[in-house]
Motif scaffolding. Structure first.
Motif, PDB file in Angstrom:
ATOM      1  N   ALA A 103      18.595  86.511 156.304  1.00  0.00           N
ATOM      2  CA  ALA A 103      17.880  87.267 157.330  1.00  0.00           C
ATOM      3  C   ALA A 103      17.178  86.335 158.308  1.00  0.00           C
ATOM      4  CB  ALA A 103      16.866  88.207 156.673  1.00  0.00           C
ATOM      5  N   LEU A 104      16.630  85.227 157.799  1.00  0.00           N
ATOM      6  CA  LEU A 104      15.961  84.268 158.676  1.00  0.00           C
ATOM      7  C   LEU A 104      16.941  83.648 159.667  1.00  0.00           C
ATOM      8  CD1 LEU A 104      13.603  82.476 156.121  1.00  0.00           C
ATOM      9  CD2 LEU A 104      12.897  83.878 158.065  1.00  0.00           C
ATOM     10  N   GLU A 105      18.141  83.344 159.195  1.00  0.00           N
ATOM     11  CA  GLU A 105      19.139  82.754 160.087  1.00  0.00           C
ATOM     12  C   GLU A 105      19.494  83.717 161.210  1.00  0.00           C
ATOM     13  OE1 GLU A 105      22.408  81.642 157.667  1.00  0.00           O
ATOM     14  OE2 GLU A 105      21.347  80.011 156.638  1.00  0.00           O
ATOM     15  N   SER A 106      19.563  85.007 160.897  1.00  0.00           N
ATOM     16  CA  SER A 106      19.900  85.993 161.928  1.00  0.00           C
ATOM     17  C   SER A 106      18.743  86.228 162.880  1.00  0.00           C
ATOM     18  CB  SER A 106      20.309  87.317 161.269  1.00  0.00           C
ATOM     19  OG  SER A 106      21.448  87.155 160.445  1.00  0.00           O
ATOM     20  N   SER A 107      17.507  86.144 162.384  1.00  0.00           N
ATOM     21  CA  SER A 107      16.346  86.456 163.213  1.00  0.00           C
ATOM     22  C   SER A 107      15.804  85.245 163.964  1.00  0.00           C
ATOM     23  CB  SER A 107      15.232  87.038 162.335  1.00  0.00           C
ATOM     24  OG  SER A 107      14.118  87.387 163.088  1.00  0.00           O
ATOM     25  N   ARG A 108      16.138  84.042 163.512  1.00  0.00           N
ATOM     26  CA  ARG A 108      15.542  82.840 164.091  1.00  0.00           C
ATOM     27  C   ARG A 108      15.768  82.725 165.599  1.00  0.00           C
ATOM     28  NH1 ARG A 108      13.510  78.829 161.171  1.00  0.00           N
ATOM     29  NH2 ARG A 108      14.722  79.477 159.345  1.00  0.00           N
ATOM     30  N   PRO A 109      16.976  83.032 166.130  1.00  0.00           N
ATOM     31  CA  PRO A 109      17.151  82.920 167.587  1.00  0.00           C
ATOM     32  C   PRO A 109      16.138  83.748 168.381  1.00  0.00           C
ATOM     33  CG  PRO A 109      19.273  83.122 166.524  1.00  0.00           C
ATOM     34  CD  PRO A 109      18.250  83.368 165.463  1.00  0.00           C
ATOM     35  N   LEU A 110      15.858  84.982 167.937  1.00  0.00           N
ATOM     36  CA  LEU A 110      14.887  85.817 168.642  1.00  0.00           C
ATOM     37  C   LEU A 110      13.486  85.236 168.511  1.00  0.00           C
ATOM     38  CD1 LEU A 110      14.061  88.382 170.167  1.00  0.00           C
ATOM     39  CD2 LEU A 110      13.970  89.591 167.961  1.00  0.00           C
ATOM     40  N   ILE A 111      13.129  84.781 167.318  1.00  0.00           N
ATOM     41  CA  ILE A 111      11.794  84.208 167.104  1.00  0.00           C
ATOM     42  C   ILE A 111      11.601  82.967 167.971  1.00  0.00           C
ATOM     43  CG2 ILE A 111      10.313  83.100 165.391  1.00  0.00           C
ATOM     44  CD1 ILE A 111      11.517  84.972 163.295  1.00  0.00           C
ATOM     45  N   GLU A 112      12.632  82.118 168.040  1.00  0.00           N
ATOM     46  CA  GLU A 112      12.525  80.914 168.870  1.00  0.00           C
ATOM     47  C   GLU A 112      12.492  81.255 170.344  1.00  0.00           C
ATOM     48  OE1 GLU A 112      15.809  78.551 167.643  1.00  0.00           O
ATOM     49  OE2 GLU A 112      14.852  77.862 165.775  1.00  0.00           O
ATOM     50  N   GLN A 113      13.275  82.278 170.735  1.00  0.00           N
ATOM     51  CA  GLN A 113      13.279  82.700 172.140  1.00  0.00           C
ATOM     52  C   GLN A 113      11.889  83.172 172.565  1.00  0.00           C
ATOM     53  OE1 GLN A 113      16.216  85.724 172.959  1.00  0.00           O
ATOM     54  NE2 GLN A 113      15.222  86.337 174.854  1.00  0.00           N
ATOM     55  N   CYS A 114      11.150  83.791 171.645  1.00  0.00           N
ATOM     56  CA  CYS A 114       9.803  84.277 171.953  1.00  0.00           C
ATOM     57  C   CYS A 114       8.751  83.184 171.795  1.00  0.00           C
ATOM     58  CB  CYS A 114       9.454  85.447 171.036  1.00  0.00           C
ATOM     59  SG  CYS A 114      10.483  86.913 171.273  1.00  0.00           S
ATOM     60  N   GLY A 115       9.159  82.024 171.324  1.00  0.00           N
ATOM     61  CA  GLY A 115       8.216  80.924 171.183  1.00  0.00           C
ATOM     62  C   GLY A 115       7.225  81.097 170.057  1.00  0.00           C
ATOM     63  N   HIS A 116       7.584  81.840 169.009  1.00  0.00           N
ATOM     64  CA  HIS A 116       6.665  82.078 167.903  1.00  0.00           C
ATOM     65  C   HIS A 116       6.730  80.959 166.867  1.00  0.00           C
ATOM     66  CE1 HIS A 116       6.079  85.890 169.692  1.00  0.00           C
ATOM     67  NE2 HIS A 116       7.137  86.521 169.161  1.00  0.00           N
ATOM     68  N   GLU A 117       5.653  80.801 166.149  1.00  0.00           N
ATOM     69  CA  GLU A 117       5.630  79.913 164.991  1.00  0.00           C
ATOM     70  C   GLU A 117       5.994  80.741 163.761  1.00  0.00           C
ATOM     71  OE1 GLU A 117       2.458  77.299 162.322  1.00  0.00           O
ATOM     72  OE2 GLU A 117       1.837  78.214 164.222  1.00  0.00           O
TER      73      GLU A 117
END
Length: 659
Positions: free
Chosen positions: A372-386
């Motif tokens: 799940a992290l691998e699938s969600s990481r692009p969105l999290i990085e795009q939003c600049g979140h930690e």
């Protein structure tokens, strides 16, 4: 002393002397009581000649016994000083069973100036002298009988009324009630007669009711009482209940009586409340539907815009290889987004109809979280979140469908990313708590208001729909989370301190202690496949663009293709070209895809053809119909080319070329 003869008689009544217009009197039974012996035979003769059935009693005991048989009238022949007659009348009136029987006293004595026997008092219903002429006596009897018939009919009307009826005197005392009043208020008749009508209403209404009652007596009319007000009755046991009251005046010699018709409207009020609640729910559902349709249109247009832009770029001259790759990547990402939206919609539909099946196995939670992290990481990085992740040091195993559990975690992570201001913090933790594992996804985002918190898992609900905070999505992700977690035997809870405090979603699942088994890959899992050999493939689709682009894609993959655009043409093309594989749309003109498959299977060569349904129909019932029609595989549009290539690579070699 001989026992008095019963009142009832089979002797037909005589009609001589009966006055026309008497309301359908049956052979009228008269009890004649009096100690006077003189004149008794003559009196009896007068009565019997007029058609009455007469029984006589010489003593009070005899008279009371015969009175218990309910005569229509009691005729008393006694002197004004005869206390036995007065006592008999009092006992008749005191007994509820005989109180309504009319009494006609015949006084033996002198007459005053007014023609009324002196000393008569008010014990009877009439006052003729024993020496009165026969016509006057019969007229008096018939008048009393008419009054009794009228009273009986009136009482019958009261008892037949479906509602409670209370008749009150001008000073507000209860004069008559019906049986429905007893049933409605819980009182007996003797408990209410003579009581103030205010006994039937709550204390808070009584003082005001006295004023209304006095005003009504001053100007009586037929009207509803308390129009537009909430009125309540009071039962004997102290229970209050809503009522409607209608008032009608009843003029009498003693003044105007007030007849109240009282209806219990508890069921009516309950129905009104249910209708109001139903209306509110329908209005809310309509708002949710409108919001959902607007959101759906918005979410579908969002990926279509970059797809159209990328297509426009591909049509321009002077494109470089990086330009082509960028356009390709944009289209791929946006198509994936549209597929995810549609899949979520289908999942909600399946869950709501209990059609979603879990493929459970013992899986390690950390592996599911990692996916799940691998699938969600692009969105999290795009939003600049930690992003911070904390998992138990030792493996934790759960009995779960890894795909669906991964969908739960992915939805929670994406939800946290979307509702957190850029540069925020998303934290995922998992820890053992007894026999459960508790997984938490917490963010530093906009938070959830207290009034919204109980509804975040409701279908088509979004925390903030304002344009400046539009984060995308259909408002169904958290609904899927809750239903999928519950299907795994767990629970999910939303927490937030309010606006600007962030949110936390806590999932609790039971731990499996047993040794894990090797995970079983789903049938539609798409992994790297060996390059397929060249195949003869017939593409059937009534959408010309879909058929042509699929044929073009297959040719680029090294296959030989033919196309058809309706069911009849598909059967003819298959007969002519004998393909190894048929990619078959289901919703076709002429013949639908199921009928095409059945027709081909009936051909001598049709058993060896691999038929793959390529359709927008993806429910479980659609897959079952495909199996029944002889279709080997069922793929839902848009099809991942890798999944299609995996099917083709599993076919045996076939040297024959497509003509």
């Amino acid at each position: 002393m001989s026992r008095p003869r019963p009142l009832r008689s089979d002797r037909p009544a005589q009609s001589q002397g009966r006055k026309a217009g008497i309301p359908e009197l049956r052979p009228t039974r008269i009890l004649s009581f009096g100690p006077q012996q003189s004149g008794r035979p003559a009196l009896r003769g007068i009565l019997e000649q007029s058609g009455f059935d007469v029984r006589e009693a010489a003593t009070s005991a005899e008279a009371l016994l015969l009175a218990s048989e309910q005569p229509d009238l009691i005729l008393i022949d006694f002197a004004p000083s005869d206390e036995g007659g007065m006592e008999f009348c009092s006992r008749i009136r005191a007994n509820p069973a005989t109180a309504s029987i009319p009494i006609l006293p015949l006084f033996r004595g002198h007459f005053g100036a007014g023609g009324r026997a002196e000393g008569s008092g008010e014990v009877g219903n009439g006052h003729p002298s024993a020496d009165v002429e026969p016509r006057a006596l019969i007229a008096a009897i018939e008048a009393l009988l008419r009054v009794r018939v009228t009273r009986e009919r009136f009482q019958g009307f009261l008892e037949a009324a479906p509602d409670a009826v209370v008749i009150a005197t001008p000073d507000g005392r209860i004069d008559q009630i019906n049986a429905q009043t007893e049933r409605l208020f819980g009182y007996g008749r003797d408990e209410l007669i003579g009581q103030p009508v205010e006994i039937l209403m709550p204390a808070r209404f009584r003082r005001r009711h006295v004023e209304h009652r006095e005003a009504y007596v001053a100007g009586p009319s037929t009207r509803p009482m308390g129009t537009g007000l909430d009125l309540y009755g009071l039962r004997k046991d102290g229970e209050e209940f809503p009522i409607e009251i209608s008032l009608s005046p009843l003029p009498t010699e003693g003044g105007v009586l007030a007849a109240s018709i009282i209806r219990d409207i508890t069921a009516h009020r309950k129905l009104e409340a249910e209708l109001r609640q139903g209306k509110l729910e329908l209005e809310q559902a309509q708002r949710h539907k409108d919001e959902f349709l607007a959101t759906l249109a918005h979410e579908l247009r969002n990926p279509l815009a970059p797809i159209r832009n990328a297509v426009a770029c591909l049509g321009m001259a002077g494109l470089t290889q990086p330009d082509l790759e960028s356009a390709r990547d944009v289209i791929a990402r946006q198509v994936s987004q549209m597929v995810r939206l549609i899949d979520d919609l289908l999942d909600v539909s399946r869950i709501s109809r209990n059609r979603l099946e879990l493929r459970k196995e013992r899986v390690e939670l950390a592996a599911v979280v990692q996916g799940a992290l691998e699938s969600s990481r692009p969105l999290i990085e795009q939003c600049g979140h930690e992003l911070t992740v904390s998992l138990p040091p030792l493996p934790v195993y759960v009995d779960a469908d890894p795909t669906r559990l991964g969908q739960v975690i992915l939805n929670l992570l994406n939800n946290a990313a979307k509702y957190t201001e850029r540069g925020g913090h998303v934290r995922l933790t998992a820890e053992r708590q007894g026999g459960d594992v508790v997984l938490s996804v917490r963010d530093s985002g906009v938070g959830i208001s207290p009034e919204m918190l109980p509804h975040v898992f409701d279908l088509f609900t979004q925390v903030d729909r304002s344009l400046e905070r539009s984060q995308g999505g259909l408002g169904i992700g958290l609904t899927l989370v809750r239903r999928l977690v519950e299907m795994h035997g767990g629970s999910v809870e939303a927490r937030s301190g309010g606006h600007g405090t962030g949110s936390e979603f806590v999932v609790r699942l039971p731990i499996v202690v047993a040794t894990p088994t090797q995970p079983t890959a789903p049938e539609d899992e798409t992994g790297p496949a060996e390059p397929a050999e060249s195949r003869r493939i017939l593409v059937v689709d009534d959408n010309l663009d879909s058929a042509r682009t699929m044929a073009r894609l297959l040719k680029l993959m090294g296959h030989q293709t033919c196309t058809a655009n309706d069911g009849g043409e598909a059967v003819e093309a298959a007969e002519e070209h004998r393909p190894e594989v048929i990619l078959l749309d289901i919703g076709l003109p002429v013949l639908n895809g199921y009928d095409v498959a059945r027709t081909i299977r009936e051909r001598p060569w049709g058993g060896e053809v691999v038929i793959v349904a390529l359709t927008g129909w993806g429910q479980e019932g659609d897959r079952l119909r495909s199996q029944e029609a002889g279709i080997d595989h069922h793929l839902v549009k848009p099809v991942d080319p890798a999944a299609l290539e995996k099917i083709l690579s599993g076919l045996r070699a076939a040297p024959v070329s497509c003509p």
